[in-house]
Design an enzyme around this catalytic site. Structure first.
Site, PDB file in Angstrom:
ATOM      1  N   GLU A  79       1.282   6.288  -2.696  1.00 55.10           N
ATOM      2  CA  GLU A  79       2.419   5.749  -1.939  1.00 55.10           C
ATOM      3  C   GLU A  79       3.486   6.807  -1.688  1.00 55.10           C
ATOM      4  O   GLU A  79       4.230   6.713  -0.725  1.00 55.10           O
ATOM      5  CB  GLU A  79       3.020   4.544  -2.664  1.00 55.10           C
ATOM      6  CG  GLU A  79       2.145   3.321  -2.447  1.00 55.10           C
ATOM      7  CD  GLU A  79       2.745   2.050  -3.002  1.00 55.10           C
ATOM      8  OE1 GLU A  79       3.763   2.126  -3.699  1.00 55.10           O
ATOM      9  OE2 GLU A  79       2.165   0.995  -2.727  1.00 55.10           O
TER      10      GLU A  79
ATOM     11  N   CYS B  78      -9.836   0.604  -5.314  1.00 51.24           N
ATOM     12  CA  CYS B  78      -8.478   0.219  -4.890  1.00 51.24           C
ATOM     13  C   CYS B  78      -8.265   0.881  -3.537  1.00 51.24           C
ATOM     14  O   CYS B  78      -8.606   2.054  -3.354  1.00 51.24           O
ATOM     15  CB  CYS B  78      -7.436   0.708  -5.898  1.00 51.24           C
ATOM     16  SG  CYS B  78      -5.719   0.563  -5.319  1.00 51.24           S
TER      17      CYS B  78
ATOM     18  N   ASP C 261      -3.972  -7.579   2.643  1.00 50.44           N
ATOM     19  CA  ASP C 261      -3.871  -6.704   1.470  1.00 50.44           C
ATOM     20  C   ASP C 261      -2.454  -6.860   0.917  1.00 50.44           C
ATOM     21  O   ASP C 261      -1.567  -7.369   1.599  1.00 50.44           O
ATOM     22  CB  ASP C 261      -4.121  -5.247   1.894  1.00 50.44           C
ATOM     23  CG  ASP C 261      -4.032  -4.271   0.718  1.00 50.44           C
ATOM     24  OD1 ASP C 261      -4.511  -4.601  -0.377  1.00 50.44           O
ATOM     25  OD2 ASP C 261      -3.474  -3.174   0.902  1.00 50.44           O
ATOM     26  N   SER C 262      -2.242  -6.400  -0.299  1.00 52.63           N
ATOM     27  CA  SER C 262      -0.897  -6.444  -0.871  1.00 52.63           C
ATOM     28  C   SER C 262       0.066  -5.564  -0.066  1.00 52.63           C
ATOM     29  O   SER C 262       1.268  -5.800  -0.065  1.00 52.63           O
ATOM     30  CB  SER C 262      -0.917  -5.971  -2.321  1.00 52.63           C
ATOM     31  OG  SER C 262      -1.435  -4.661  -2.399  1.00 52.63           O
TER      32      SER C 262
ATOM     33  N   CYS D 278      -7.870  -6.354  -0.246  1.00 57.49           N
ATOM     34  CA  CYS D 278      -7.282  -5.929  -1.519  1.00 57.49           C
ATOM     35  C   CYS D 278      -8.295  -6.127  -2.646  1.00 57.49           C
ATOM     36  O   CYS D 278      -8.817  -7.228  -2.836  1.00 57.49           O
ATOM     37  CB  CYS D 278      -6.039  -6.778  -1.778  1.00 57.49           C
ATOM     38  SG  CYS D 278      -5.284  -6.542  -3.389  1.00 57.49           S
TER      39      CYS D 278
ATOM     40  N   HIS E  54      -5.829   2.118  -2.213  1.00 60.74           N
ATOM     41  CA  HIS E  54      -4.971   3.301  -2.216  1.00 60.74           C
ATOM     42  C   HIS E  54      -5.746   4.575  -2.546  1.00 60.74           C
ATOM     43  O   HIS E  54      -5.296   5.673  -2.220  1.00 60.74           O
ATOM     44  CB  HIS E  54      -3.870   3.171  -3.269  1.00 60.74           C
ATOM     45  CG  HIS E  54      -2.725   2.315  -2.851  1.00 60.74           C
ATOM     46  ND1 HIS E  54      -2.758   0.950  -2.961  1.00 60.74           N
ATOM     47  CD2 HIS E  54      -1.515   2.624  -2.335  1.00 60.74           C
ATOM     48  CE1 HIS E  54      -1.609   0.458  -2.522  1.00 60.74           C
ATOM     49  NE2 HIS E  54      -0.833   1.445  -2.143  1.00 60.74           N
TER      50      HIS E  54
END
Lengths: 277, 277
Positions: B158, B191, B15-16, B78, B193
């Site tokens: 984040e 996503c 993943d990123s 990702c 996140h």
């Protein structure tokens, strides 16, 4: 135009993305005879949440790409890179002079806050590095510096969400307690993205806090340094500015105009790869 | 443990950043005998705002770093990389099989929305690429797919700002008009996140919208693919998971635990450089 004379060489400017174009704008206004080449590391932004090691490696690669354009001076328009990578950049580029935005920002803060009560808002990386505190305290050991990381401001600025209830709530969350405790006389916008939120930040900070950004002071410092080194170009028409981006040059031209305050021709933006520098 | 048999080789996941650890968590739960090696490209995140060319180049470098660990299968955790780089990854790794999160996510959405009214929220890159729409329409040509980019959700997740008035206002701004018009039966969290904001998104979406994330469905698809290729490891204790990060391994271990739902030993995270791959 020949670039035979050192005076005629361009000034290099870089940032992790497009925010540094606000610094370039101030430079172009103050130094109308100078030519500029700007690099935005759009493929690897943001720098503010990354480690000092990685930011230093990226910054050195940006600087190397600009030296290929035979620059006479390097302006580090990114606060995070100025905060963490200035020694490495100075060493890499020597004897070409390097100037960051932290020292000029500290100078502007001192001037704006006779009481010495100064607050700095910045990215996590800039706050962690503590470069603003050091630069301010070196000039005024009696200053009281408070720092606050405001990482969401970057995302809000990049999305153009700069006024209204969302940025206002975010600004209150970041600033209210800090402002109440530290009662600063000035607030340093220690990230090139933050001037986009100036209106909202000013409303939350209230009328007794002066907002300082380092763009204008940096331009003044660059002018002084060019004079000291005897490399200023004081007359004549400059070359049109050139732009380098590590990703999405068409988006760079489109969005960059907002920060630069003037048209960016699509064909003046070149896609570059820094990975092997 | 010897890795002589192809069955004993680890599964690679990338993943990123750290969000993909939610996919790894689902994989570890469903496939308790498999070993895993995970790569987070923390030096260059996020991918969601970058061009397809850059994301593809980065994804191929991530995949190459994982092939050095002799993986038997690659999971692209990702969404942005799954959406844009899957053909390039499949070609680079052949004959090692590659699986992304888009197809499993589309499958889960179809199952959750008999009416075919499906909304997808994702990064700008994933929305621009349109891979979810294509994958859903390939399975149900009568589906009506609405997409919405929600870039601020990444910054909020984040920063751990996942509940309260700020994420709620942001979610309303992104979703209210879209939900009112499209009246979706399910909302795909496109996503890695976004599951961190699930509670807030669910409240804004209301009780009639099912939230779907692709972690569990991806684990099911990986299980099926291992069976088809005859490379599943169906008994025995696996190797402890290994982690590779391109920046700040100590932060990776600390923050990653939240996404993985289990302890990450500091010495299990290795710093790697992908630039020359």
């Amino acid at each position: 135009m020949s670039t035979a004379s050192p005076r005629d060489k361009p000034i290099g400017v870089f940032d992790s993305g497009m925010g540094g174009l606000t610094v370039m704008r101030a430079l172009m206004e103050r130094l109308p005879h100078e030519s500029f080449v700007y690099l935005g590391d759009t493929a690897r932004l943001p720098y503010g949440s990354k480690s000092a090691d990685v930011v230093t490696r990226y910054a050195v690669q940006c600087a190397r790409a600009l030296t290929a354009h035979d620059i006479k001076l390097l302006v580090v328009a990114c606060n995070t890179a100025s905060s963490t990578a200035l020694p490495a950049l100075t060493q890499t580029l020597a004897p070409t002079p390097v100037i960051g935005v932290i020292e000029p920002g500290a100078e502007a803060a001192i001037a704006a806050a006779p009481s010495g009560r100064i607050a700095v808002i910045a990215t996590e990386g800039t706050v962690r590095g503590g470069a603003y505190s050091r630069a301010i305290l070196a000039r005024n050991p009696a200053a009281r510096v408070t720092q606050q990381a405001c990482p969401l401001f970057v995302a809000l600025a990049e999305e153009g969400m700069t006024t209204g209830p969302i940025p206002e709530l975010v600004a209150k969350q970041y600033l209210d307690a800090m402002l109440g405790e530290a009662k600063p006389e000035c607030l340093v916008l220690g990230c090139t993205h933050f001037p986009a939120l100036k209106e909202t930040i000013a409303r939350v900070a209230g009328p007794n806090v002066v907002l300082v950004d380092s763009a204008a002071t940096t331009a003044k410092s660059v002018e002084r340094l060019l004079g000291e080194k005897n490399i200023a170009r004081e007359s004549g028409t400059p070359e049109p500015p050139r732009f380098l981006a590590t990703d999405a040059p068409e988006r760079f031209a489109r969005v960059g105009e907002i920060f630069l305050g003037r048209k960016i021709a699509g064909d003046s933006v070149e896609l570059v790869d820094l990975q092997n520098l």
